[in-house]
Every structure is written in structure tokens, then in C-alpha cells.
Design a protein around this motif. Sequence first.
Motif, PDB file in Angstrom:
ATOM      1  N   ARG A 197       0.021   0.918   0.263  1.00 44.65           N
ATOM      2  CA  ARG A 197       0.512   0.800  -1.105  1.00 44.65           C
ATOM      3  C   ARG A 197      -0.498   1.465  -2.006  1.00 44.65           C
ATOM      4  NH1 ARG A 197       0.447  -5.015  -1.405  1.00 44.65           N
ATOM      5  NH2 ARG A 197       0.549  -4.684  -3.636  1.00 44.65           N
ATOM      6  N   GLY A 249      -3.070   1.866  -5.506  1.00 46.33           N
ATOM      7  CA  GLY A 249      -3.931   1.252  -6.499  1.00 46.33           C
ATOM      8  C   GLY A 249      -4.117   2.277  -7.608  1.00 46.33           C
ATOM      9  N   CYS A 250      -4.581   1.836  -8.766  1.00 43.73           N
ATOM     10  CA  CYS A 250      -4.714   2.760  -9.888  1.00 43.73           C
ATOM     11  C   CYS A 250      -6.132   2.699 -10.441  1.00 43.73           C
ATOM     12  CB  CYS A 250      -3.697   2.398 -10.975  1.00 43.73           C
ATOM     13  SG  CYS A 250      -3.664   3.589 -12.324  1.00 43.73           S
ATOM     14  N   ALA A 291      -3.351   7.438  -9.248  1.00 41.42           N
ATOM     15  CA  ALA A 291      -2.857   6.531  -8.201  1.00 41.42           C
ATOM     16  C   ALA A 291      -3.523   6.906  -6.888  1.00 41.42           C
ATOM     17  CB  ALA A 291      -1.336   6.651  -8.076  1.00 41.42           C
ATOM     18  N   ASN A 305      -0.807   9.098 -11.903  1.00 36.24           N
ATOM     19  CA  ASN A 305      -0.023   7.864 -11.915  1.00 36.24           C
ATOM     20  C   ASN A 305       1.263   8.026 -12.714  1.00 36.24           C
ATOM     21  OD1 ASN A 305       0.422   5.143 -11.251  1.00 36.24           O
ATOM     22  ND2 ASN A 305      -0.409   4.467 -13.215  1.00 36.24           N
ATOM     23  N   VAL A 331       3.667   4.681 -13.373  1.00 38.13           N
ATOM     24  CA  VAL A 331       4.212   3.775 -12.355  1.00 38.13           C
ATOM     25  C   VAL A 331       4.020   4.220 -10.905  1.00 38.13           C
ATOM     26  CG1 VAL A 331       5.999   2.779 -13.851  1.00 38.13           C
ATOM     27  CG2 VAL A 331       6.477   4.898 -12.598  1.00 38.13           C
ATOM     28  N   ALA A 379       1.642   4.449  -8.878  1.00 36.90           N
ATOM     29  CA  ALA A 379       0.799   3.584  -8.027  1.00 36.90           C
ATOM     30  C   ALA A 379       1.589   2.400  -7.487  1.00 36.90           C
ATOM     31  CB  ALA A 379      -0.415   3.079  -8.807  1.00 36.90           C
ATOM     32  N   ARG A 380       2.675   2.048  -8.153  1.00 33.77           N
ATOM     33  CA  ARG A 380       3.503   0.923  -7.694  1.00 33.77           C
ATOM     34  C   ARG A 380       4.675   1.393  -6.840  1.00 33.77           C
ATOM     35  NH1 ARG A 380       6.009  -1.635 -11.836  1.00 33.77           N
ATOM     36  NH2 ARG A 380       5.297  -0.352 -13.555  1.00 33.77           N
ATOM     37  N   GLY A 381       4.700   2.684  -6.538  1.00 34.03           N
ATOM     38  CA  GLY A 381       5.799   3.226  -5.747  1.00 34.03           C
ATOM     39  C   GLY A 381       5.658   2.906  -4.274  1.00 34.03           C
ATOM     40  N   CYS A 419       8.951   7.018  -6.682  1.00 33.78           N
ATOM     41  CA  CYS A 419       8.765   6.338  -7.970  1.00 33.78           C
ATOM     42  C   CYS A 419       9.577   5.047  -7.980  1.00 33.78           C
ATOM     43  CB  CYS A 419       9.220   7.251  -9.102  1.00 33.78           C
ATOM     44  SG  CYS A 419       9.114   6.444 -10.713  1.00 33.78           S
ATOM     45  N   PRO A 420       8.988   3.930  -8.433  1.00 36.21           N
ATOM     46  CA  PRO A 420       9.729   2.663  -8.430  1.00 36.21           C
ATOM     47  C   PRO A 420      10.838   2.609  -9.485  1.00 36.21           C
ATOM     48  CG  PRO A 420       7.593   2.365  -9.478  1.00 36.21           C
ATOM     49  CD  PRO A 420       7.612   3.765  -8.918  1.00 36.21           C
TER      50      PRO A 420
END
Length: 125
Positions: free
Chosen positions: A32, A34-35, A44, A59, A68, A70-72, A85-86
Motif C-alpha cells: 500500500r 504512504g505519503c 506517494a 500523490n 489521493v 497514496a491511498r490507491g 486512483c481510489p
Amino acid sequence: MEEILNQYQTVQLKDATTWFKVGTVDDFPTNRGGCIKYKNKQIAIFNFARRNEWYACQNACPHKMEMVLARGMTGSADDIPKIACPMHKKTFSLVDGSNLNGDDFKIATYPVKVIENEVFVGFTD
Ligand code: FES
């Protein structure tokens, strides 16, 4: 748009002049993102443990400039490591930043190296 994209430029390993320490291996979740922040950039970082590889990219998703990526979700497409991309699921190569959906968006990617448990990202400034 062009002005924003210009602050993100893909950096090749051979071109990196600054190696910025972003933390230790344990600071980043496996598979996963991190940022971290480097100057005015959000970066990211991905500990892609399934491939035993690390990647870094901007990011900001270039679709809507949301911070976003980093949350993908990480994955692979034809053996190319990618990030989805989330928000709207556009996917980007973590190698060269190209959009794998064929859209006209691209992301900047950065080289990562791990030395004795410390993680560094390469920049040109
Ligand atoms: S904001 Fe990333 S795909 Fe739309």
C-alpha cells in the motif's frame, strides 16, 4: 494544468542528484502507499512487497488533482506495476507514469532506494 504538471517531472535513476530520506522500511505499509512531503510536493511511496520493489510517484492524481494516489490500490498489468486512483480508478504505471487506461494523463515517478533499512527518494533538485 500545465503549470501544475510541470512541478512534477519524472526523474530517472541516473538523473537523481538529491536522495531524500523519507523514513525507514517499517514506516511504510506493505503493498500500500504512504505519503511524504518534499519541498512543495506530496510524494506517494509504495512498498510493493509482492514484487519486492519500491516505487514513488506524485500523490496528486492528474484527473482531478486530488491528493489521493497514496491511498490507491497497487497491482500489476502485464507485469507493469501500477497504481489505481481510489477516486475514479484510473491506473498509472509506477515505472514511467503513463496512464494505462489510454487517457491523456500522466504522473511523475521517482526512483527509490533502500539502504540498511532507510528509504530514500531521488529528486533532481
Ligand atoms: S481523481 Fe483520480 S481518477 Fe479521478
